[in-house]
Design a protein around this motif. Structure first.
Motif, PDB file in Angstrom:
ATOM      1  N   ASN A  18      31.901 -60.893 -25.273  1.00  0.00           N
ATOM      2  CA  ASN A  18      30.822 -61.862 -25.446  1.00  0.00           C
ATOM      3  C   ASN A  18      30.375 -61.831 -26.905  1.00  0.00           C
ATOM      4  N   THR A  19      30.724 -62.898 -27.641  1.00  0.00           N
ATOM      5  CA  THR A  19      30.349 -62.946 -29.055  1.00  0.00           C
ATOM      6  C   THR A  19      29.205 -63.931 -29.290  1.00  0.00           C
ATOM      7  N   ASP A  20      28.570 -64.385 -28.209  1.00  0.00           N
ATOM      8  CA  ASP A  20      27.393 -65.244 -28.348  1.00  0.00           C
ATOM      9  C   ASP A  20      26.324 -64.465 -29.131  1.00  0.00           C
ATOM     10  N   PRO A  21      25.848 -65.009 -30.247  1.00  0.00           N
ATOM     11  CA  PRO A  21      24.978 -64.202 -31.112  1.00  0.00           C
ATOM     12  C   PRO A  21      23.659 -63.798 -30.458  1.00  0.00           C
ATOM     13  N   GLY A  22      23.131 -64.652 -29.567  1.00  0.00           N
ATOM     14  CA  GLY A  22      21.881 -64.289 -28.883  1.00  0.00           C
ATOM     15  C   GLY A  22      22.114 -63.106 -27.962  1.00  0.00           C
ATOM     16  N   ASP A  23      23.180 -63.181 -27.178  1.00  0.00           N
ATOM     17  CA  ASP A  23      23.509 -62.069 -26.278  1.00  0.00           C
ATOM     18  C   ASP A  23      23.842 -60.817 -27.068  1.00  0.00           C
ATOM     19  N   ARG A  24      24.532 -61.027 -28.186  1.00  0.00           N
ATOM     20  CA  ARG A  24      24.934 -59.887 -29.001  1.00  0.00           C
ATOM     21  C   ARG A  24      23.735 -59.064 -29.485  1.00  0.00           C
ATOM     22  N   LEU A  25      22.600 -59.745 -29.734  1.00  0.00           N
ATOM     23  CA  LEU A  25      21.430 -58.991 -30.204  1.00  0.00           C
ATOM     24  C   LEU A  25      21.072 -57.921 -29.180  1.00  0.00           C
ATOM     25  N   GLN A  26      21.169 -58.282 -27.900  1.00  0.00           N
ATOM     26  CA  GLN A  26      20.845 -57.313 -26.846  1.00  0.00           C
ATOM     27  C   GLN A  26      21.948 -56.268 -26.708  1.00  0.00           C
ATOM     28  N   ILE A  27      23.195 -56.729 -26.731  1.00  0.00           N
ATOM     29  CA  ILE A  27      24.314 -55.790 -26.569  1.00  0.00           C
ATOM     30  C   ILE A  27      24.310 -54.770 -27.713  1.00  0.00           C
ATOM     31  N   GLN A  28      24.088 -55.268 -28.934  1.00  0.00           N
ATOM     32  CA  GLN A  28      24.114 -54.381 -30.100  1.00  0.00           C
ATOM     33  C   GLN A  28      22.935 -53.410 -30.086  1.00  0.00           C
ATOM     34  N   TYR A  29      21.795 -53.908 -29.612  1.00  0.00           N
ATOM     35  CA  TYR A  29      20.611 -53.047 -29.514  1.00  0.00           C
ATOM     36  C   TYR A  29      20.905 -51.888 -28.551  1.00  0.00           C
ATOM     37  N   GLY A  30      21.472 -52.221 -27.382  1.00  0.00           N
ATOM     38  CA  GLY A  30      21.800 -51.180 -26.398  1.00  0.00           C
ATOM     39  C   GLY A  30      22.836 -50.213 -26.940  1.00  0.00           C
ATOM     40  N   PHE A  31      23.863 -50.758 -27.579  1.00  0.00           N
ATOM     41  CA  PHE A  31      24.943 -49.937 -28.147  1.00  0.00           C
ATOM     42  C   PHE A  31      24.361 -48.864 -29.072  1.00  0.00           C
ATOM     43  N   SER A  32      23.325 -49.258 -29.838  1.00  0.00           N
ATOM     44  CA  SER A  32      22.788 -48.358 -30.860  1.00  0.00           C
ATOM     45  C   SER A  32      22.150 -47.100 -30.265  1.00  0.00           C
ATOM     46  N   TYR A  33      21.814 -47.124 -28.987  1.00  0.00           N
ATOM     47  CA  TYR A  33      21.246 -45.904 -28.401  1.00  0.00           C
ATOM     48  C   TYR A  33      22.228 -44.744 -28.489  1.00  0.00           C
ATOM     49  N   THR A  86      23.214 -73.988 -30.094  1.00  0.00           N
ATOM     50  CA  THR A  86      23.857 -74.121 -31.388  1.00  0.00           C
ATOM     51  C   THR A  86      23.135 -73.230 -32.376  1.00  0.00           C
ATOM     52  N   THR A  87      23.855 -72.296 -32.923  1.00  0.00           N
ATOM     53  CA  THR A  87      23.232 -71.417 -33.907  1.00  0.00           C
ATOM     54  C   THR A  87      23.940 -71.638 -35.236  1.00  0.00           C
ATOM     55  N   SER A  88      23.228 -71.354 -36.304  1.00  0.00           N
ATOM     56  CA  SER A  88      23.830 -71.569 -37.626  1.00  0.00           C
ATOM     57  C   SER A  88      24.861 -70.481 -37.897  1.00  0.00           C
ATOM     58  N   LEU A  89      25.782 -70.793 -38.800  1.00  0.00           N
ATOM     59  CA  LEU A  89      26.782 -69.803 -39.191  1.00  0.00           C
ATOM     60  C   LEU A  89      26.076 -68.596 -39.819  1.00  0.00           C
ATOM     61  N   LYS A  90      24.998 -68.887 -40.537  1.00  0.00           N
ATOM     62  CA  LYS A  90      24.258 -67.806 -41.193  1.00  0.00           C
ATOM     63  C   LYS A  90      23.701 -66.840 -40.141  1.00  0.00           C
ATOM     64  N   PHE A  91      23.116 -67.394 -39.076  1.00  0.00           N
ATOM     65  CA  PHE A  91      22.560 -66.539 -38.021  1.00  0.00           C
ATOM     66  C   PHE A  91      23.674 -65.681 -37.404  1.00  0.00           C
ATOM     67  N   ARG A  92      24.820 -66.329 -37.140  1.00  0.00           N
ATOM     68  CA  ARG A  92      25.923 -65.590 -36.514  1.00  0.00           C
ATOM     69  C   ARG A  92      26.422 -64.478 -37.432  1.00  0.00           C
ATOM     70  N   PHE A  93      26.487 -64.785 -38.724  1.00  0.00           N
ATOM     71  CA  PHE A  93      26.894 -63.747 -39.677  1.00  0.00           C
ATOM     72  C   PHE A  93      25.873 -62.611 -39.707  1.00  0.00           C
ATOM     73  N   HIS A  94      24.600 -62.963 -39.794  1.00  0.00           N
ATOM     74  CA  HIS A  94      23.586 -61.913 -39.868  1.00  0.00           C
ATOM     75  C   HIS A  94      23.681 -60.974 -38.674  1.00  0.00           C
ATOM     76  N   VAL A  95      23.879 -61.561 -37.482  1.00  0.00           N
ATOM     77  CA  VAL A  95      23.992 -60.717 -36.285  1.00  0.00           C
ATOM     78  C   VAL A  95      25.191 -59.769 -36.434  1.00  0.00           C
ATOM     79  N   ALA A  96      26.327 -60.327 -36.830  1.00  0.00           N
ATOM     80  CA  ALA A  96      27.543 -59.509 -36.921  1.00  0.00           C
ATOM     81  C   ALA A  96      27.461 -58.489 -38.061  1.00  0.00           C
ATOM     82  N   MET A  97      26.692 -58.797 -39.088  1.00  0.00           N
ATOM     83  CA  MET A  97      26.580 -57.894 -40.243  1.00  0.00           C
ATOM     84  C   MET A  97      25.788 -56.629 -39.928  1.00  0.00           C
ATOM     85  N   ALA A  98      25.072 -56.629 -38.811  1.00  0.00           N
ATOM     86  CA  ALA A  98      24.315 -55.436 -38.440  1.00  0.00           C
ATOM     87  C   ALA A  98      25.230 -54.402 -37.773  1.00  0.00           C
ATOM     88  N   GLY A  99      26.512 -54.506 -38.014  1.00  0.00           N
ATOM     89  CA  GLY A  99      27.494 -53.542 -37.506  1.00  0.00           C
ATOM     90  C   GLY A  99      28.712 -53.610 -38.403  1.00  0.00           C
TER      91      GLY A  99
END
Ligand code: DGJ
Length: 743
Positions: free
Chosen positions: A560-575, A595-608
């Motif tokens: 699941n690479t949906d950036p909204g979902d990823r925020l939750q998945i990445q948060y959990g992963f960090s535990y 629809t999310t901007s490319l910038k938002f999607r990049f920012h989410v992915a850049m936190a890993g």
């Protein structure tokens, strides 16, 4: 409500409690400084009564020699806080020691047994006695080994405890020795067990399923047992990880937390048991479900490690200890000390339709935007046009790659990128030459349906021939081609774990032998090809654990690479796991059709660990410019994200915001990622504060704060006390803020 955090009202109550505890700890610390900090021995032995005290920077672990020559767990918790918490009472008058450092089946069984064996004469109970201990150093860290021996049978148990003082972590494992001539049947051999100070606790663990891995779950432990485990050798359901804290505590960065995990890539199990008198025991290791081990005469069995740690600064502190532990002590060097290359992966762009021309066309664009490693995913090998055929036949498909992989790799290298490739070595399609030649190599049980998953069967990795075959073809692939990266996938659970060619006793060793051989294959390949980076994938995050992270350099987090979902998945992963291990691709995939901007999607992915997985042909010139800029930005901060300490600032399960901060270990640099998902209605009370209180900085330093907010110079103490304001407006908006300490 997310994880261990709580609402504002609860929080006020909780902080009062935490403040009292922090004061107690601080006060206790000032009077009884931890032995380790004072330079005394990490492992100390006191006589009369004999008691071993292991001191880490912030915690104490004690073992007591009992009157009946057994070992009992003493205090385990923050500092030498026996003054704060009572150690559990370990015996009843007539029963002998019932709370045992190594709980076993035998006598009065009051704890989950870590050891269960059957002796050759059918005796099913152990009776262990302490015979001695030894201290020493292993890889530069102190350890103690306790020796116990059965009172009648030729059977010995060594318990190892290795200490990482600066991380407040102990590693436990056991070695069972059958010193007699006949076999002993081991029905369970956990790695270790600990007893927490009597109290009521909340358990935090991670759970999920495909596409929504790593969701934090919190539950109160009450009388009885709560077990976390997997049975199918992989599972999206849990990673082997737990945190426990006093019931009701909810501050992210304050208060005691006990935490741990199991270093096993196969079936694992963690049992949390609340027994009489609010005794809470945590034990775990290999899951012996449908499994045992025949310990032949004059042989040994070593369990994997289970780690137990204590944080005095809440779940945040526990995660940071785990991250450092994994990076510094578990994940393979040298890559664990280096930043990872930014990869492009072809899966979402081309799926199985890979060929030289299309891959090179994607690679050119990838190179232009700043990608450093090009990975060709599934579809490259013989007969692989969809998921119904090919697994097992690991030679380039003659139609797609008539001249082999050489020309493609050459072109990728000429562009200045490394080349990587996808494999799924544990699997076989019935429609493959391998299966037609060796149907018995797949796990199967006679007269039972061989269930397929994604049209594939699981190879019996417990078999020597299968291990050899796998090693050979992978070694050949890596020797004959300039491949610098392997994505190792595993897309189905184990079923029908039969091995009819061997007797039923040996069959029940299958799951252990499978995991051991997997381990050996990785280690051999790494040794022969030290320049190759390995990524573990299992339909997303289906095999993410301390065991596999000892073998690979990173993991694919979720399909699941949906950036909204990823925020939750990445948060959990960090535990449980560090950002460096967490691979995130920017894709065009929006699971919820937002629809999310490319910038938002990049920012989410850049936190890993950043990657790109979009079909780059669909990107406009403007998209490519944006991507290049953001990749440049990522290159300037990835050392902070991947090798620094992580602070969770906002919980996406609790609010419409998520924020995370990374700080280099020397406190010189920091980066903050702030996100808003759905904006609250205009005119309604704002859902979340814009203010982010920062952590981990030097209070005396002055930081230049820049990036997506107004440039400013702010003293560290102010950032730690008042934070910064990062306003976000609009759905799916994000900002990145950078901090650099001034000379
Ligand atoms: C499942 C993985 O999670 C995907 O990223 C991709 O590699 C496919 N397998 C390929 O079959």
């Amino acid at each position: 409500m997310g994880a261990f955090q709580c609402s504002f009202r609860e929080s006020a109550f909780c902080s009062a409690r935490s403040v009292v505890l922090v004061f107690l700890l601080w006060h206790a610390g000032s009077v009884f400084s931890p032995a380790w900090a004072a330079g005394a021995d990490v492992i100390r032995v006191d006589q009369n009564p004999t008691r071993w005290t292991i001191s880490t920077l912030h915690s104490t672990y004690q073992v007591i020699l009992t009157e009946d020559n057994n070992l009992a767990p003493g205090y385990f918790g923050p500092l030498s806080g026996a003054r704060l918490f009572e150690a559990p009472e370990y015996k009843n008058t007539e029963s002998g020691t019932v709370l045992r450092e190594i709980p076993y089946r035998g006598g009065f069984v009051e704890l989950t047994p870590a050891l269960e064996v059957i002796f050759p004469d059918r005796t099913r109970e152990l009776e262990l006695q302490y015979t001695g201990h030894e201290t020493g150093e292993l890889d530069g860290y102190p350890y103690i080994r306790f020796e116990m021996k059965d009172t009648h049978y030729a059977f010995q148990v060594s318990e190892y405890i290795r200490v990482i003082p600066e991380l407040d972590i102990i590693e436990k494992w056991m070695v069972l020795k059958n010193t007699g001539p006949e076999s002993v049947l081991v029905e369970r051999a956990y790695s270790g067990s600990v007893l927490l100070p009597p109290d009521s606790y909340d358990l935090l663990h991670l759970s999920g399923e495909w596409g929504r891995e790593f969701f934090p779950r919190r539950t109160r432990l009450t009388s009885g047992q709560k077990s976390l485990f997997i049975r199918g050798m992989k599972s999206q359901q849990h990673p082997p990880f737990f945190m426990l804290r006093p019931a009701g505590d909810c501050e992210e960065n304050y208060g005691p937390v006990w935490f741990g995990s199991v270093a096993w890539s196969g079936n694992w199990r963690i049992d949390c048991e609340v027994n009489r008198g609010e005794r809470t025991q945590v034990s775990g290791g290999i899951n012996f479900w449908d499994t045992h081990w025949v310990l032949e005469g004059r042989s040994e069995f070593r369990t994997p490690e289970m780690i137990f740690g204590v944080s005095t600064d809440g779940p945040g502190g526990a995660s940071r200890r785990l991250h450092r532990y994994l990076l510094d002590h578990v994940m393979p060097r040298p890559f664990s000390r280096q930043v990872s290359k930014i990869l492009y992966n072809s899966w979402y762009a081309t799926t199985f339709n890979v060929n030289e021309k299309d891959q090179v066309a994607l690679a050119r664009i990838a190179k232009d935007i700043g990608v450093e490693l090009f990975v060709m995913d599934d579809g490259w090998f013989k007969g692989r046009n969809d998921d119904r055929a090919g697994l097992g036949d690991w030679t380039p498909d003659p139609v797609k790659f008539p001249k082999g992989l050489g020309p493609l790799i050459k072109e990728i290298n000429a562009l200045g990128m490394d080349f990587g490739i996808w494999v799924e070595p544990e699997m076989v399609n019935p429609n493959s030459d391998l299966f037609r030649a060796h149907p018995d190599w797949a796990l199967h049980t006679p007269n039972r349906t061989a269930h397929q998953g994604r049209h594939q069967l699981v190879l019996n990795f417990a078999r020597e021939e299968v291990k050899q075959f796998t090693l050979e073809w992978l070694d050949k692939l890596l020797s004959e081609n300039n491949i610098k990266f392997i994505k190792w996938d595993m897309n189905r659970h184990v079923s029908e774990a039969g091995w009819p060619e061997v007797d039923p006793l040996k069959q029940r060793e299958l799951r252990i032998r499978y995991a051991e051989n997997l381990d050996e294959i990785f280690r051999t390949l790494r040794q022969r090809h030290p320049e190759v980076v390995f990524e573990s994938c299992s339909s997303g995050g289906g095999r993410v654990n301390q065991g596999i992270l000892g073998l690979v350099d990173q993991v694919w987090t979720s399909d699941n690479t949906d950036p909204g979902d990823r925020l939750q998945i990445q948060y959990g992963f960090s535990y449980a796991f560090p950002a460096k291990a967490m691979v995130n691709w920017v894709t065009d995939d929006e699971w919820h059709r937002k629809t999310t901007s490319l910038k938002f999607r990049f920012h989410v992915a850049m936190a890993g660990n950043l990657g790109v997985g979009s079909d780059l042909h669909q990107w406009t010139a403007e998209d490519k410019r944006t991507a290049s800029e953001l990749i440049r930005l990522y290159k300037s901060v990835r050392h902070i994200v991947q090798l620094g300490d992580q602070y969770r600032l906002r919980d996406p399960f609790a609010e419409n915001r998520m924020a995370v901060q990374f700080v280099t270990r020397d406190k010189e640099e920091s980066v903050v990622f702030a996100f808003q998902t759905l904006e609250t209605l205009p005119g309604a009370a704002k859902g979340s504060s814009d203010r982010l209180i920062l952590h981990g900085l030097d209070p005396e330093g002055t930081y230049l704060v820049h990036g997506d907010i107004q440039n400013e110079e702010i003293v560290g103490a102010v950032l730690l006390a008042s934070g910064i304001s990062v306003p976000l407006s609009g759905n799916y908006s994000s900002k990145v803020v950078l901090l650099r300490k001034k000379e």
